[in-house]
Scaffold this motif. Structure first.
Motif, short mmCIF file in Angstrom:
data_model
loop_
_atom_site.label_atom_id
_atom_site.label_comp_id
_atom_site.label_asym_id
_atom_site.label_seq_id
_atom_site.Cartn_x
_atom_site.Cartn_y
_atom_site.Cartn_z
N MET A 195 0.77 -1.23 -0.18
CA MET A 195 -0.02 -0.01 -0.06
C MET A 195 0.85 1.27 0.02
N ARG A 196 0.74 2.24 -0.98
CA ARG A 196 1.51 3.33 -0.99
C ARG A 196 1.23 4.34 0.25
N ASP A 197 2.08 5.22 0.43
CA ASP A 197 1.80 6.06 1.46
C ASP A 197 0.86 7.24 0.91
N GLN A 198 0.04 7.94 1.77
CA GLN A 198 -0.82 8.86 1.19
C GLN A 198 -0.64 10.22 1.93
N LYS A 199 -0.76 11.21 1.14
CA LYS A 199 -0.46 12.54 1.57
C LYS A 199 -1.91 13.00 1.97
N MET A 200 -2.01 13.39 3.27
CA MET A 200 -3.15 13.96 3.87
C MET A 200 -3.10 14.79 5.07
N TYR A 201 -4.20 15.58 5.39
CA TYR A 201 -3.92 16.47 6.58
C TYR A 201 -3.75 15.81 7.96
N CYS A 202 -2.59 16.29 8.70
CA CYS A 202 -2.63 15.93 10.06
C CYS A 202 -2.89 16.86 11.04
N TYR A 203 -3.66 16.55 11.62
CA TYR A 203 -4.41 17.51 12.79
C TYR A 203 -3.29 18.21 13.67
N THR A 204 -2.35 17.22 14.30
CA THR A 204 -1.26 17.66 15.05
C THR A 204 -0.20 18.57 14.39
N CYS A 205 0.26 17.89 13.07
CA CYS A 205 1.22 18.81 12.52
C CYS A 205 0.71 20.15 11.78
N GLY A 206 -0.62 20.07 11.41
CA GLY A 206 -1.36 21.17 10.99
C GLY A 206 -0.75 21.35 9.65
N THR A 207 -0.45 20.26 8.93
CA THR A 207 -0.03 20.43 7.43
C THR A 207 -0.31 18.95 6.95
N ASP A 208 -0.40 18.99 5.54
CA ASP A 208 -0.43 17.86 4.74
C ASP A 208 0.95 16.99 4.59
N GLU A 209 0.81 15.60 5.49
CA GLU A 209 1.89 15.09 5.60
C GLU A 209 1.72 13.45 4.98
#
Ligand SMILES: [Zn+2]
Length: 70
Positions: A1-15
């Motif tokens: 399964m490939r990694d997916q870029k999505m919003y991280c609530y803790t980072c506050g950015t797309d990770e």
């Protein structure tokens, strides 16, 4: 399964996020008393390890991070 870029609530950015390993799924099931945790992803940003689902950026009341020693 490939990694997916999505919003991280803790980072506050797309990770980048990855699916959980079998060990991590077992921990999360025990921690949340959920029947299934297949929909969860973990943030790959250094030191973050915050959990989210594919649909919800904030599935819990507060942040829930995977322990570092799993
Ligand atoms: Zn993060």
């Amino acid at each position: 399964m490939r990694d997916q870029k999505m919003y991280c609530y803790t980072c506050g950015t797309d990770e980048l996020h990855r699916r959980l390993t079998a060990n991590e799924k077992a921990w999360l099931k025990n921690r949340t008393v959920r029947k299934t945790v297949e929909e969860f992803f973990v943030c790959k940003a250094p030191g973050c390890r915050n959990l989210r689902t594919g649909f919800q950026k904030r599935p819990f009341d507060g942040p829930l991070r995977l322990p570092d020693d799993l």
